[in-house]
Scaffold this motif. Structure first.
Motif, PDB file in Angstrom:
ATOM      1  N   THR A 175       0.740  -1.164   0.005  1.00 51.94           N
ATOM      2  CA  THR A 175       0.060  -0.071   0.121  1.00 51.94           C
ATOM      3  C   THR A 175       0.777   1.247  -0.045  1.00 51.94           C
ATOM      4  OG1 THR A 175      -1.809  -1.059   1.295  1.00 51.94           O
ATOM      5  CG2 THR A 175      -1.953   1.156   1.219  1.00 51.94           C
ATOM      6  N   LEU A 176       1.857   1.428   1.000  1.00 46.00           N
ATOM      7  CA  LEU A 176       2.696   2.601   0.973  1.00 46.00           C
ATOM      8  C   LEU A 176       3.513   2.766  -0.118  1.00 46.00           C
ATOM      9  CD1 LEU A 176       3.608   2.560   4.829  1.00 46.00           C
ATOM     10  CD2 LEU A 176       2.004   4.110   3.514  1.00 46.00           C
ATOM     11  N   SER A 177       3.914   1.675  -0.715  1.00 48.70           N
ATOM     12  CA  SER A 177       4.946   1.908  -1.844  1.00 48.70           C
ATOM     13  C   SER A 177       4.320   2.241  -3.165  1.00 48.70           C
ATOM     14  CB  SER A 177       5.677   0.536  -2.176  1.00 48.70           C
ATOM     15  OG  SER A 177       4.779  -0.507  -2.422  1.00 48.70           O
ATOM     16  N   CYS A 178       3.162   1.924  -3.180  1.00 45.07           N
ATOM     17  CA  CYS A 178       2.290   2.222  -4.309  1.00 45.07           C
ATOM     18  C   CYS A 178       1.583   3.734  -4.062  1.00 45.07           C
ATOM     19  CB  CYS A 178       0.950   1.239  -4.630  1.00 45.07           C
ATOM     20  SG  CYS A 178       1.411  -0.663  -5.278  1.00 45.07           S
ATOM     21  N   PHE A 179       1.257   3.919  -2.896  1.00 45.84           N
ATOM     22  CA  PHE A 179       0.847   5.271  -2.764  1.00 45.84           C
ATOM     23  C   PHE A 179       2.024   5.972  -2.881  1.00 45.84           C
ATOM     24  CE2 PHE A 179      -0.181   8.763   0.043  1.00 45.84           C
ATOM     25  CZ  PHE A 179      -1.622   9.163  -0.521  1.00 45.84           C
ATOM     26  N   PHE A 180       3.098   5.686  -2.582  1.00 43.14           N
ATOM     27  CA  PHE A 180       4.502   6.736  -2.874  1.00 43.14           C
ATOM     28  C   PHE A 180       4.651   7.046  -4.365  1.00 43.14           C
ATOM     29  CE2 PHE A 180       8.972   6.950  -3.741  1.00 43.14           C
ATOM     30  CZ  PHE A 180       9.213   8.178  -3.232  1.00 43.14           C
ATOM     31  N   LEU A 181       4.655   5.827  -4.988  1.00 39.49           N
ATOM     32  CA  LEU A 181       4.749   5.775  -6.540  1.00 39.49           C
ATOM     33  C   LEU A 181       3.664   6.953  -7.184  1.00 39.49           C
ATOM     34  CD1 LEU A 181       5.520   2.229  -7.429  1.00 39.49           C
ATOM     35  CD2 LEU A 181       7.096   4.420  -7.389  1.00 39.49           C
ATOM     36  N   LEU A 182       2.344   6.845  -6.502  1.00 41.52           N
ATOM     37  CA  LEU A 182       1.276   7.557  -7.126  1.00 41.52           C
ATOM     38  C   LEU A 182       1.506   9.117  -6.837  1.00 41.52           C
ATOM     39  CD1 LEU A 182      -1.634   5.458  -6.031  1.00 41.52           C
ATOM     40  CD2 LEU A 182      -1.383   6.031  -8.394  1.00 41.52           C
ATOM     41  N   VAL A 183       1.683   9.224  -5.653  1.00 39.13           N
ATOM     42  CA  VAL A 183       1.753  10.597  -5.002  1.00 39.13           C
ATOM     43  C   VAL A 183       3.372  11.320  -5.992  1.00 39.13           C
ATOM     44  CG1 VAL A 183       2.634  12.411  -3.105  1.00 39.13           C
ATOM     45  CG2 VAL A 183       1.146  10.479  -2.823  1.00 39.13           C
ATOM     46  N   LEU A 184       4.256  10.435  -6.207  1.00 39.09           N
ATOM     47  CA  LEU A 184       5.615  11.144  -6.824  1.00 39.09           C
ATOM     48  C   LEU A 184       5.053  11.367  -8.346  1.00 39.09           C
ATOM     49  CD1 LEU A 184       8.611  11.456  -6.656  1.00 39.09           C
ATOM     50  CD2 LEU A 184       8.764   9.041  -7.395  1.00 39.09           C
ATOM     51  N   SER A 185       4.507  10.374  -8.903  1.00 41.71           N
ATOM     52  CA  SER A 185       3.964  10.674 -10.200  1.00 41.71           C
ATOM     53  C   SER A 185       3.185  12.012 -10.477  1.00 41.71           C
ATOM     54  CB  SER A 185       3.108   9.461 -10.745  1.00 41.71           C
ATOM     55  OG  SER A 185       3.800   8.277 -10.610  1.00 41.71           O
ATOM     56  N   TYR A 186       2.443  12.053  -9.529  1.00 39.26           N
ATOM     57  CA  TYR A 186       1.534  13.402  -9.715  1.00 39.26           C
ATOM     58  C   TYR A 186       2.026  14.718  -9.248  1.00 39.26           C
ATOM     59  CZ  TYR A 186      -2.509  10.743 -11.188  1.00 39.26           C
ATOM     60  OH  TYR A 186      -3.236   9.996 -11.981  1.00 39.26           O
ATOM     61  N   ILE A 187       2.980  14.548  -8.367  1.00 37.09           N
ATOM     62  CA  ILE A 187       4.057  15.852  -8.125  1.00 37.09           C
ATOM     63  C   ILE A 187       4.920  16.003  -9.432  1.00 37.09           C
ATOM     64  CG2 ILE A 187       6.133  16.708  -6.817  1.00 37.09           C
ATOM     65  CD1 ILE A 187       5.111  14.845  -4.508  1.00 37.09           C
ATOM     66  N   VAL A 188       5.304  15.086 -10.084  1.00 34.92           N
ATOM     67  CA  VAL A 188       6.006  15.266 -11.362  1.00 34.92           C
ATOM     68  C   VAL A 188       5.344  15.948 -12.541  1.00 34.92           C
ATOM     69  CG1 VAL A 188       7.587  14.214 -13.179  1.00 34.92           C
ATOM     70  CG2 VAL A 188       7.791  13.723 -10.840  1.00 34.92           C
ATOM     71  N   ILE A 189       3.832  15.438 -12.576  1.00 35.73           N
ATOM     72  CA  ILE A 189       3.123  15.819 -13.558  1.00 35.73           C
ATOM     73  C   ILE A 189       2.749  17.346 -13.248  1.00 35.73           C
ATOM     74  CG2 ILE A 189       0.591  15.707 -14.356  1.00 35.73           C
ATOM     75  CD1 ILE A 189       0.990  12.639 -13.796  1.00 35.73           C
ATOM     76  N   LEU A 190       2.257  17.495 -11.871  1.00 33.32           N
ATOM     77  CA  LEU A 190       2.052  18.936 -11.700  1.00 33.32           C
ATOM     78  C   LEU A 190       3.110  20.168 -11.917  1.00 33.32           C
ATOM     79  CD1 LEU A 190       0.021  18.399  -8.217  1.00 33.32           C
ATOM     80  CD2 LEU A 190      -0.932  19.000 -10.575  1.00 33.32           C
ATOM     81  N   VAL A 191       4.180  19.585 -11.517  1.00 37.32           N
ATOM     82  CA  VAL A 191       5.434  20.538 -11.755  1.00 37.32           C
ATOM     83  C   VAL A 191       5.748  20.709 -13.525  1.00 37.32           C
ATOM     84  CG1 VAL A 191       8.103  20.632 -11.648  1.00 37.32           C
ATOM     85  CG2 VAL A 191       6.682  19.791  -9.750  1.00 37.32           C
ATOM     86  N   SER A 192       5.488  19.520 -14.353  1.00 33.52           N
ATOM     87  CA  SER A 192       5.514  19.560 -15.730  1.00 33.52           C
ATOM     88  C   SER A 192       4.485  20.514 -16.124  1.00 33.52           C
ATOM     89  CB  SER A 192       5.492  18.324 -16.184  1.00 33.52           C
ATOM     90  OG  SER A 192       5.543  18.049 -17.699  1.00 33.52           O
ATOM     91  N   LEU A 193       3.203  20.577 -15.567  1.00 34.45           N
ATOM     92  CA  LEU A 193       2.230  21.304 -16.341  1.00 34.45           C
ATOM     93  C   LEU A 193       2.394  23.066 -16.215  1.00 34.45           C
ATOM     94  CD1 LEU A 193      -0.847  19.397 -15.226  1.00 34.45           C
ATOM     95  CD2 LEU A 193      -0.100  19.578 -17.311  1.00 34.45           C
ATOM     96  N   LYS A 194       3.571  23.296 -15.146  1.00 34.85           N
ATOM     97  CA  LYS A 194       3.566  24.655 -15.079  1.00 34.85           C
ATOM     98  C   LYS A 194       4.312  25.389 -16.179  1.00 34.85           C
ATOM     99  CE  LYS A 194       4.414  24.833  -9.994  1.00 34.85           C
ATOM    100  NZ  LYS A 194       5.388  25.173  -8.865  1.00 34.85           N
ATOM    101  N   SER A 195       4.898  24.603 -16.944  1.00 32.27           N
ATOM    102  CA  SER A 195       5.422  25.011 -18.205  1.00 32.27           C
ATOM    103  C   SER A 195       4.721  24.872 -19.374  1.00 32.27           C
ATOM    104  CB  SER A 195       6.826  24.286 -18.410  1.00 32.27           C
ATOM    105  OG  SER A 195       6.624  22.739 -18.646  1.00 32.27           O
ATOM    106  N   GLN A 196       3.438  24.463 -19.211  1.00 32.50           N
ATOM    107  CA  GLN A 196       2.485  24.304 -20.266  1.00 32.50           C
ATOM    108  C   GLN A 196       1.398  25.308 -20.562  1.00 32.50           C
ATOM    109  OE1 GLN A 196       0.605  20.282 -20.722  1.00 32.50           O
ATOM    110  NE2 GLN A 196       2.536  19.407 -20.115  1.00 32.50           N
ATOM    111  N   ILE A 197       1.010  25.607 -21.718  1.00 33.35           N
ATOM    112  CA  ILE A 197      -0.123  26.574 -21.675  1.00 33.35           C
ATOM    113  C   ILE A 197      -1.575  26.331 -21.073  1.00 33.35           C
ATOM    114  CG2 ILE A 197       0.826  27.270 -23.966  1.00 33.35           C
ATOM    115  CD1 ILE A 197      -1.609  25.781 -25.280  1.00 33.35           C
ATOM    116  N   SER A 198      -2.244  27.315 -20.679  1.00 33.00           N
ATOM    117  CA  SER A 198      -3.511  27.003 -19.900  1.00 33.00           C
ATOM    118  C   SER A 198      -4.326  26.089 -20.416  1.00 33.00           C
ATOM    119  CB  SER A 198      -4.119  28.227 -19.587  1.00 33.00           C
ATOM    120  OG  SER A 198      -4.467  28.748 -20.961  1.00 33.00           O
ATOM    121  N   GLU A 199      -4.544  25.792 -21.613  1.00 26.57           N
ATOM    122  CA  GLU A 199      -5.520  24.759 -22.274  1.00 26.57           C
ATOM    123  C   GLU A 199      -4.725  23.483 -22.233  1.00 26.57           C
ATOM    124  OE1 GLU A 199      -8.570  23.196 -24.261  1.00 26.57           O
ATOM    125  OE2 GLU A 199      -8.342  25.344 -23.264  1.00 26.57           O
TER     126      GLU A 199
END
Length: 310
Positions: free
Chosen positions: A205-229
Motif C-alpha cells: 500500500t505505502l510503496s504504491c501510494f508513494f509512486l502515485l504521489v510522486l507521479s502526480y508531483i512530477v505531473i503538476l511540476v511539468s504542467l507549470k511550463s504548459q499553456i493554460s489549455e
C-alpha cells in the motif's frame, strides 16, 4: 485447508444487530450493488465496443472496472443476503476463500491504479516517447503483472491465516472474512503473524501510494511550463484518477498498515473501499470524461437502432 481448528464455520456479526436498520441496509446496499455491476459493466462494454477508446488509459480503465465488479461480488451478495437472516454463518472453507478473493482483487486494483498513474505520467511528461513506451504488449504485461502481484499477496495472507488454530469463539465482528478479525479469534499468540500481515499489506500500500504521489508531483511540476489549455485538459484527465486513488487508498491505508484494535471502526471504514468506491468509479470516470460519455451515447444509439430495426 486442513489445520488444527475445531471451528467448522464462523458467524458474521455484520454491520449492525438492529433488525430495523438491517432491512434499510438491505435495500440500500442492494441498490448500491446494482449500480456497481451495471455501471462498471457499462464501462467495460463501452470501451470494448468503441474504436475511439483504444488508448492505454481506457485499456487500464476497462480492467479496473472489471476488477471492481469482481471485488464487490465477492463481498456484497453475501452481505446483502445476511441482512435478511438472523444466523449469518459462513463455512471455514468459504471464509478462507472469501479472504483470498478479497485480497486478490483489492491488491490487483491497487497495482492497476498505480499503472494508470504511470500511464498519465508518460502521456503528460514524456509525450514524444509515449507511443513507443506504452505499446499494446507493454500494457498487457502491466495488467498481467498486476494480477500476478495480487495473487502473490493474497496467497501470503491466506497461508498465514489458515495455519492458525481456531478453537472458539467463532463470531467474526465484521461483514466479511478478513485477516484482522480472524487473527483475533485464533487460539494462539498471533503477534508475529500480525506483524507479517501488516508488513505485507503496508509495504504494498505505502510503496504504491508513494509512486502515485510522486507521479502526480512530477505531473503538476511539468504542467507549470504548459499553456493554460494544455493544463486544463491534463488536469481533467488526471482529476478522475486522483479522486479514485484518494477514495480507495485512504480507507485501505487506515485499515491495513496498522494492527487492528477496533473492529467496529474498521468494518465501517471498509464499506468505503468495498462498496462506495466501486460504485462511484463509473460516475467519476464518465462525468469528467467527454470521450466516454460520447462513446456511451453512440453505443446506446446503436443498441436502440438495432432494436427498432427488428
Amino acid at each position: 485447508m486442513e489445520n488444527a481448528s475445531s471451528v467448522k464455520e464462523f458467524i458474521l456479526l455484520g454491520l449492525s444487530g438492529n433488525q430495523s436498520l438491517q432491512k434499510i441496509c438491505f435495500v440500500m446496499f442492494l441498490f448500491f450493488y446494482m449500480i456497481i455491476v451495471a455501471g462498471n459493466l457499462l464501462i467495460v462494454i463501452t470501451i470494448i465496443s468503441s474504436q475511439r477508446l483504444n488508448s492505454p488509459m481506457y485499456f487500464f480503465l476497462c480492467y479496473l472496472s472489471f476488477v471492481d465488479v469482481c471485488y464487490s461480488s465477492v463481498i456484497a451478495p453475501k452481505m446483502i443476503a445476511d441482512f435478511l437472516v438472523e444466523n449469518k454463518t459462513i463455512s471455514f472453507v468459504g471464509c478462507i476463500a472469501q479472504l483470498f478473493a478479497v485480497h486478490f482483487f483489492c491488491c490487483t486494483e491497487i497495482f492497476i491504479l498505480t499503472v494508470m498513474a504511470y500511464d498519465r505520467y508518460l502521456a503528460i511528461c514524456r509525450p514524444l516517447h509515449y507511443t513507443t513506451l506504452m505499446t499494446r504488449r507493454a500494457c498487457g504485461r502491466m495488467v498481467i503483472g498486476s494480477w500476478v502481484g495480487g495473487f502473490m499477496h493474497s496467497t501470503v495472507q491466506t497461508l498465514l491465516t489458515i495455519q492458525l488454530p481456531f478453537c472458539g469463539p467463532n463470531k467474526i465482528d465484521h461483514y466479511f472474512c478478513d485477516v484482522h478479525p480472524l487473527l483475533q479469534l485464533a487460539c494462539t499468540n498471533t503477534y508475529a503473524v500480525g506483524i507479517i500481515v501488516v508488513a505485507n499489506s503496508g509495504m504494498i500500500t505505502l510503496s504504491c501510494f508513494f509512486l502515485l504521489v510522486l507521479s502526480y508531483i512530477v505531473i503538476l511540476v511539468s504542467l507549470k511550463s504548459q499553456i493554460s489549455e494544455g493544463q486544463r485538459k491534463a488536469l481533467s484527465t488526471c482529476g478522475s484518477h486522483i479522486t479514485v486513488v484518494i477514495l480507495f487508498f485512504g480507507p485501505c491505508t487506515f485499515i491495513y498498515i496498522r494492527p487492528s484494535s477496533n473492529l467496529s471502526e474498521d468494518k465501517t471504514v471498509a464499506v468505503f473501499y468495498t462498496v462506495i468506491t466501486p460504485m462511484l468509479n463509473p460516475l467519476i470516470y464518465t462525468l469528467r470524461n467527454e470521450e466516454v460519455k460520447s462513446a456511451m451515447k453512440k453505443l446506446w444509439c446503436r443498441t436502440v437502432g438495432a432494436e427498432d430495426g427488428q
